[in-house]
Design an enzyme around this catalytic site. Structure first.
Site, PDB file in Angstrom:
ATOM      1  N   GLY A 314       0.781  -1.219   0.000  1.00  0.00           N
ATOM      2  CA  GLY A 314       0.000   0.000   0.000  1.00  0.00           C
ATOM      3  C   GLY A 314       0.816   1.274   0.000  1.00  0.00           C
ATOM      4  CB  SER A 315      -0.090   4.554   1.447  1.00  0.00           C
ATOM      5  OG  SER A 315      -1.352   4.599   0.815  1.00  0.00           O
ATOM      6  CB  THR A 316       4.618   1.506   3.068  1.00  0.00           C
ATOM      7  OG1 THR A 316       4.411   0.354   2.241  1.00  0.00           O
ATOM      8  CG2 THR A 316       3.795   1.353   4.349  1.00  0.00           C
ATOM      9  CG  PHE A 317       5.596   0.580  -2.553  1.00  0.00           C
ATOM     10  CD1 PHE A 317       6.189   0.173  -3.729  1.00  0.00           C
ATOM     11  CD2 PHE A 317       5.631  -0.274  -1.476  1.00  0.00           C
ATOM     12  CE1 PHE A 317       6.805  -1.067  -3.834  1.00  0.00           C
ATOM     13  CE2 PHE A 317       6.246  -1.512  -1.558  1.00  0.00           C
ATOM     14  CZ  PHE A 317       6.836  -1.907  -2.741  1.00  0.00           C
ATOM     15  CE  LYS A 318      -0.463   6.721  -1.533  1.00  0.00           C
ATOM     16  NZ  LYS A 318      -1.638   7.246  -0.810  1.00  0.00           N
TER      17      LYS A 318
END
Length: 597
Positions: A314-318
Site C-alpha cells: 500500500g501507501s508505504t510505497f509512496k
C-alpha cells in the site's frame, strides 16, 4: 652329520690282539649313542615346557589386568558397531549479539530394543505404554514378536522417562547416548532459528541437522568440526526480541488480526535486532506443516510472515516515488502537484481513500502527509515506467532478500510482467506489486541511512557493511522530514512517541481474492517507520493481517488505527533497551503553555 661306526676296525684289531671280545666295543658305543639321544630329547622337552609356561603366565596376566580394568570402570550399555562413515553429532551453539544462548546441545538418550533378548515382551509392551501414552501397547507387542532383531522405540528420552524404562528391568531394552538440539527460550525467535532434527542415526550417536530458518541456512557452518567450539553470533537482541514479541502479540489480539509481523533493524549496519512473526511455535516441538489440499500456508504457525509473506504494502510505497522525483530534480518538497481527485486514466479511475479530494493542488510534502493517491500518481507519470523500475530494483524489490534464512530465496516479489502507464501509477501507491516486510525494511533502511542501501542480515557484523548509493543524502534527509510530518500532522498521529522523533508512513492494502479482484473487508496494514528523525538509527516495520479495531463507535481497518499504535508501543518499549536516550523536543513558538502557581 658324521656318525661314529659302532664297530671301528682299529679297535677291533686291537681287541683281538689283546684277546678281548670285539662285541663289547659295539655294545659300549651303542650305549653312549643312546645316552646322547636321551640328553637331547630332555633338553628339547624342557625348552618347550618353559615356553609354554611363559605363554600361560602372560595370558593369565592379560586376563587378570583386563578384569581389573573392567571392575574399576563405570558400567555402560552395549553398543552396536557397524562399518561406515563416522556420524558427526557436534553442532555449534547459536547466541544473540550479547552472547546469550539461543540454541545449544543437550546430552540425552534414545531407547531401542533387541526383541530376541526380551524375557517378557508382553509385559515390556504394557509398561512402555504406561510410560509413553502415545505408544500403543498392542502394536508394540506385535513388533516385539514378529522376528525382527532391532527396533527403535523412542529417539529422545527425558531423565525421568529413562529411569522409568530402566526400572522395567528387561535385558532387551537398551539406551544409546546422543545429543539433541535445545532452544532454552522456547517460542522466542522461533522463526529466526527454525529448528533442527536428526539426520544419520546410530544407536550411540545421531547427526543433528537444521530443518528451517537460520539452522538450515547455515547448517554447514554449524556442523563444521573446525568451528564446533565457536558459537554463531546473531544480530538479534534477546531482550528486544522478547519485548517486541510481547507487544506484537498483545496488539494482534487487541486488533483482532489473523497474523502479525515486526522487523526492527539498525539503519546503518542492516543488522536485524528483532524479527517476529505471529502466530509462532516452539522449535523444541516443531509442529507438522499443513498438508490439506486447499490449506492456506499463512494459516500455519510455521509460516514466517516477515520473510515469506508477500503482500501489497500500500501507501508505504509512496515515499519511494517522491524520493525518486526529488532525486531526478523534477520537484522539491514545496513544489505544487495536481491532486484533484478522482483522476481518470483511460478506462481507469484513480480515487482517494473514502473518495476524498485533497486537491486541487498539494505540495509534494503534503502528498505524503495526506497520503494522496492522485498526487503520487502524477509524480510517477513524470518519472516514467522505466526509471521507476530501475529505482525499485536498486532498492531490492525485484529480487528475494539476501537475509540468512532458508525461506528467503523463495520469497520472490510479485512484479507485473508488463509495465504500462497504469502499472506505473498503481505501483507508486503500492498496488499491483507485492513484497515482503523484509523488503520494505531494507528499502526504508536506505532512506534512513542517507541514501545508502545496505543488505539486511541476521549475523552480527564485525566490520562496516558494503553499501550502494541509491539517492543523494539531501534527498534521503528530505524524505525523512516528510515521514516525520506524517506522524506529527498526518495519518500516523498515533505513532508519535515523546522523545524519539518517530517518522513513518502508513499503508492499508486490500487483500487479493484468489477468485479474482480484492476483498472489501480484508486488508493488510503496515506502518514503516524510522527513528529518531533527526539522526535515524533504526527502522521498524509492523504488519497486521486482517486487523479490525473495534474500540470506537464503528469498526476501523486502516493502518493509522491498527498498525501505528502497535508500532508506537514497540518503539516506546524497545528504544530504552537499545540505549537510545530520549530527546527534548522544543515546543512551537506559538504554543500556549499552562502555568500553575
Amino acid at each position: 652329520m658324521i656318525r661314529t661306526p659302532l664297530r671301528p676296525l682299529a679297535r677291533i684289531l686291537e681287541a683281538r690282539v689283546k684277546g678281548e671280545n670285539p662285541d663289547s666295543i659295539e655294545r659300549e658305543n651303542r650305549r653312549l649313542r643312546h645316552e646322547q639321544i636321551r640328553d637331547k630329547a630332555r633338553n628339547r622337552a624342557e625348552g618347550r615346557l618353559l615356553v609354554l609356561g611363559v605363554a600361560f603366565f602372560v595370558a593369565f596376566s592379560v586376563v587378570g589386568a583386563r578384569m581389573g580394568l573392567l571392575a574399576s570402570t563405570e558400567p555402560s550399555e552395549p553398543r552396536a558397531t557397524a562399518t561406515g562413515a563416522e556420524i558427526l553429532n557436534q553442532r555449534a551453539d547459536i547466541t544473540d549479539r550479547n552472547g546469550r544462548i539461543l540454541a545449544t546441545n543437550l546430552l540425552t538418550h534414545s531407547l531401542y530394543a533387541h526383541p530376541r533378548d526380551m524375557v517378557d515382551p508382553a509385559r515390556v509392551a504394557t509398561e512402555l505404554g504406561r510410560i509413553f501414552p502415545d505408544l500403543d501397547p498392542e502394536d508394540l507387542h506385535k513388533r516385539f514378536t514378529d522376528g525382527r532383531r532391532f527396533l527403535w522405540v523412542r529417539k529422545k528420552l527425558s531423565p525421568e522417562q529413562m529411569q522409568a524404562v530402566h526400572d522395567i528391568g528387561d535385558p532387551g531394552l537398551l539406551f544409546g547416548p546422543r545429543e539433541m538440539r535445545l532452544y532454552p527460550n522456547g517460542r522466542l525467535a522461533a522463526h529466526v532459528l527454525g529448528g533442527a532434527s536428526f539426520g544419520a542415526e546410530g544407536v550411540h550417536s545421531a547427526e543433528v541437522i537444521g530443518t528451517a530458518g537460520i539452522e538450515k541456512a547455515l547448517d554447514a557452518r554449524l556442523r563444521d568440526p573446525a568451528m564446533a567450539g565457536e558459537p554463531l553470533k546473531l544480530s538479534i537482541d534477546l531482550t528486544v526480541q522478547a519485548a517486541t514479541t510481547e507487544i506484537l502479540a498483545a496488539g494482534m489480539k487487541m486488533m483482532n488480526a489473523k497474523g502479525a509481523a515486526a522487523i526492527l533493524m539498525e539503519a546503518k549496519t542492516g543488522e536485524i535486532l528483532s524479527l517476529v512473526s505471529l502466530p509462532d511455535f516452539d522449535p523444541n516441538d516443531r509442529p507438522a506443516p499443513l498438508v490439506a489440499k486447499n490449506a492456506d500456508p499463512g494459516d500455519s504457525p510455521l509460516f514466517n510472515r516477515a520473510v515469506q509473506g508477500v503482500y501489497e504494502l500500500g501507501s508505504t510505497f509512496k515515499i519511494f516515488a517522491v524520493a525518486q522525483a526529488l532525486e531526478l530534480g523534477l520537484v522539491n518538497p514545496q513544489t505544487q502537484v495536481d491532486a484533484n481527485a478522482p483522476m481518470r486514466w483511460g478506462r481507469f479511475l484513480i480515487k482517494e481513500f473514502k473518495n476524498h479530494n485533497y486537491g486541487p493542488m498539494l505540495s509534494v510534502t503534503d502528498v505524503i502527509v495526506k497520503s494522496s493517491n492522485v498526487g503520487v500518481a502524477r509524480l510517477a507519470l513524470q518519472i516514467g515506467g522505466l526509471r521507476q523500475q530501475a529505482f525499485l530494483k536498486a532498492l531490492g524489490f525485484f529480487e528475494p532478500t539476501p537475509v540468512e534464512m532458508v525461506e528467503a530465496p523463495y520469497a520472490r516479489p510479485l512484479v507485473p510482467a508488463k509495465w504500462p502507464e497504469i502499472t506505473t501509477i498503481t505501483t507508486s501507491y503500492g498496488h499491483g506489486i507485492a513484497a515482503s516486510p523484509m523488503h520494505l525494511a531494507a528499502a526504508y533502511g536506505a532512506i534512513a541511512n542517507g541514501g545508502m542501501a545496505i543488505k539486511p542480515t541476521l549475523l552480527h557484523r564485525d566490520g562496516p557493511p558494503q553499501a550502494q548509493r541509491v539517492m543523494r543524502a539531501e534527498v534521503a534527509h528530505a524524505a525523512v522530514d516528510m515521514l516525520r510530518q506524517v506522524v506529527t500532522r498526518g495519518t500516523a498521529s498515533y505513532g508519535d512517541v515523546a522523545g524519539y522523533e518517530v517518522a513513518g508512513k502508513t499503508g492499508t492494502a486490500d487483500k487479493p481474492n484468489p477468485q479474482g479482484g480484492y476483498y472489501r473487508d480484508k486488508v493488510v496494514n503496515t506502518f514503516a517507520s524510522v527513528f529518531p528523525a533527526s539522526d535515524p538509527q533504526y527502522v521498524l516495520i509492523v504488519t497486521l493481517d486482517e486487523p479490525l479495531d473495534t474500540s470506537g463507535s464503528e469498526p476501523r481497518r486502516t493502518a493509522g488505527y491498527t498498525a501505528v499504535p502497535v508500532a508506537a508501543e514497540v518503539i516506546r518499549r524497545a528504544a530504552p533497551l537499545l540505549g537510545l536516550r530520549p530527546t527534548v523536543e522544543a515546543a512551537p513558538l506559538d504554543a500556549v503553555t499552562a502555568v500553575r502557581n
